[in-house]
Scaffold this active site. Structure first.
Site, short mmCIF file in Angstrom:
data_model
loop_
_atom_site.label_atom_id
_atom_site.label_comp_id
_atom_site.label_asym_id
_atom_site.label_seq_id
_atom_site.Cartn_x
_atom_site.Cartn_y
_atom_site.Cartn_z
N ASP A 58 7.97 -3.46 -0.59
CA ASP A 58 9.25 -4.18 -0.59
C ASP A 58 9.55 -4.54 -2.05
OD1 ASP A 58 11.29 -6.09 -0.49
OD2 ASP A 58 10.58 -6.97 1.38
N ARG A 68 28.19 6.63 13.24
CA ARG A 68 26.84 6.03 13.32
C ARG A 68 25.82 7.00 12.73
NH1 ARG A 68 24.33 7.12 17.68
NH2 ARG A 68 25.97 6.52 19.12
N LYS A 78 20.36 -8.84 -1.85
CA LYS A 78 19.94 -9.55 -3.05
C LYS A 78 20.50 -8.84 -4.29
CE LYS A 78 17.93 -11.66 0.26
NZ LYS A 78 16.55 -11.50 0.67
N TYR A 91 7.21 -11.62 2.75
CA TYR A 91 8.48 -12.26 3.10
C TYR A 91 8.43 -12.78 4.54
CZ TYR A 91 13.45 -12.65 4.21
OH TYR A 91 14.67 -13.11 4.62
C1 LIG Z 1 15.89 -11.16 1.91
C2 LIG Z 1 14.65 -10.37 1.93
C3 LIG Z 1 14.37 -9.48 2.99
C4 LIG Z 1 15.25 -9.36 4.21
O1 LIG Z 1 16.51 -8.86 3.90
P1 LIG Z 1 17.83 -9.25 4.76
O2 LIG Z 1 18.85 -8.38 4.15
O3 LIG Z 1 18.06 -10.71 4.56
O4 LIG Z 1 17.53 -8.94 6.19
C5 LIG Z 1 13.20 -8.74 2.93
N1 LIG Z 1 12.34 -8.87 1.90
C6 LIG Z 1 12.57 -9.72 0.87
C7 LIG Z 1 11.58 -9.81 -0.23
C8 LIG Z 1 13.73 -10.50 0.85
O5 LIG Z 1 13.93 -11.34 -0.16
#
Ligand SMILES: *Cc1c(COP(=O)(O)O)cnc(C)c1O
Length: 399
Positions: free
Chosen positions: A177, A51, A202, A103
């Site tokens: 982000d 961890r 993504k 988001y």
């Molecule tokens: C998908 C996404 C997230 C969250 O990520 P997860 O891995 O699904 O928890 C945060 N910000 C953006 C812009 C996203 O597209």
């Protein structure tokens, strides 16, 4: 020559990926062990318990940090867990300013979880610098930016925001982000952001088979604290997911080039299409922030939204007629995905706010994949024509 001097694709393949010193294996072994042998009590190789630190995770963290031009990377079990860990840097009584069309999951965490812990958030149009200045209070500790935003592809000037915020209070943490662009097209740390976040789920993993997230930073204190939170909360990714995502990273450069090539061709085709009203893609000259996109990004990515002619029925017929695009949430995988924000990703946004953000019944979000360009364009064309036939028939029946 040190690793930082290598180009993007070279770093993506080599940083944190030294061949196994014992066996010579070119691909570092997947390290599944939960615990690590100590030669004497308290004497270890740098790993004690998985961890706290895991060799496969460490290698992955190093690779992504390097791609984002940052010193440190801290990986979490999802992008959302990364967001939660960053907000955990704050304490009760602190104030956050977030971009208004952030988001949905980030909005949910800030407005329905962080608030119960005494952390208040103002959601504002961050590109309005006067509004930003007047919203910063003495207890403002963190600014959350996302650029481009979802689904209307609005952008903010990261460097300008960092300047404004730091001129008021140098201690305020600016977070970006970067999920929609990935480190291949945008590096927020180079514009002065303190933390850059990516949902690995993504583009970075890119194969729609891992949920994971990462924060990167150059700030040693933030790095230490995020590692402490990572270990304390325990929202860590599994070694196997780190292994898969690491494999994804190695092709990020070639994937992003093909994603962008396809997206640009699709955007131009749709912009000229008689059944399409609007195309929101930063790579088009018609995008209101095309100049900012060129300045801030090294390319335009492969996310876009289109407004088709018709109504909700037209949208549904269009989406169900597509053969290459899969109707699904998420984005950034090798395959084309499409979705209808008003009933899918943005269904939880109140109707008035949806209207304000331009999320109508005919706004469709596309994540353009890396299939053959011509196949993608033909697929969109045939689906648009079928959808239009349906609305024409309905119109005639109503006469
Ligand atoms: C998908 C996404 C997230 C969250 O990520 P997860 O891995 O699904 O928890 C945060 N910000 C953006 C812009 C996203 O597209």
């Amino acid at each position: 020559m040190s690793e930082e001097n290598f180009g993007f694709a070279t770093r993506a393949i080599h940083v944190g990926q030294e061949p196994d010193p014992v066996t010579g294996a070119v691909i570092p072994a997947l390290s599944l062990a939960t615990t690590f042998k100590q030669s004497a009590a308290g004497v270890h190789t740098g790993f004690e318990y998985s961890r706290t630190g895991n060799p496969t995770r460490n290698g992955f963290e190093k690779a992504v940090a390097s791609l984002e031009c940052a010193k440190y990377g801290i990986a979490f079990s999802s992008g959302s867990a990364t967001t939660a860990a960053i907000i955990n840097l704050l304490k009760s009584g602190d104030h956050v300013i977030s971009i208004d069309d952030v988001y949905g999951g980030t909005n949910r965490f800030l407005s329905r979880v962080a608030n119960t812990q005494g952390i208040e958030t103002s959601f504002i149009d961050i590109s309005d610098s006067e509004l930003l200045k007047s919203t910063i209070k003495s207890n403002t500790k963190l600014i959350w930016i996302e650029t481009p935003t979802n689904p209307t592809m609005k952008m903010v000037d990261i460097e300008a925001i960092v300047k404004t915020v730091k001129s008021i209070n140098n201690e305020i943490i600016v977070v970006v982000d970067n999920t929609f662009m990935s480190p291949y097209f945008q590096n927020p740390i180079t514009f002065g952001a303190d933390i850059c976040v990516n949902s690995i789920s993504k583009y970075i993993n890119g194969h729609s088979d891992v949920i994971m997230g990462i924060a990167v930073t150059n700030n040693e204190k933030i790095n230490e604290r995020l590692h402490f939170i990572q270990n304390s909360v325990g929202a860590i990714p599994s070694p196997f997911d780190c292994y898969l995502a690491n494999r994804g990273v190695k092709t990020l450069a070639v994937r992003m080039r093909q994603h962008e090539k396809n997206a640009l061709a699709v955007a131009k085709f749709l912009e000229a299409h008689p059944l399409v009203e609007e195309v929101y893609y930063p790579g088009l000259e018609s995008h209101p922030q095309h100049e900012l996109a060129k300045k801030q990004m090294k390319g335009f990515g492969a996310m876009m939204s289109i407004r088709i002619k018709g109504n909700l029925d037209t949208s549904n017929k269009f989406l169900s007629s597509l053969k290459i695009f899969t109707l699904a949430e998420s984005l950034g995988g090798v395959e084309c995905l499409c979705e209808l924000p008003c009933v899918m990703t943005h269904a939880a946004v109140p109707p008035e706010q949806r209207a304000k953000l331009g999320i109508t019944d005919t706004l469709i979000r596309l994540s353009v994949g890396i299939e053959e360009t011509e196949d993608i364009i033909n697929d969109l064309d045939q689906a648009l024509k079928l959808a239009n036939e349906v609305s024409n028939k309905k119109r005639k029946m109503n006469h």
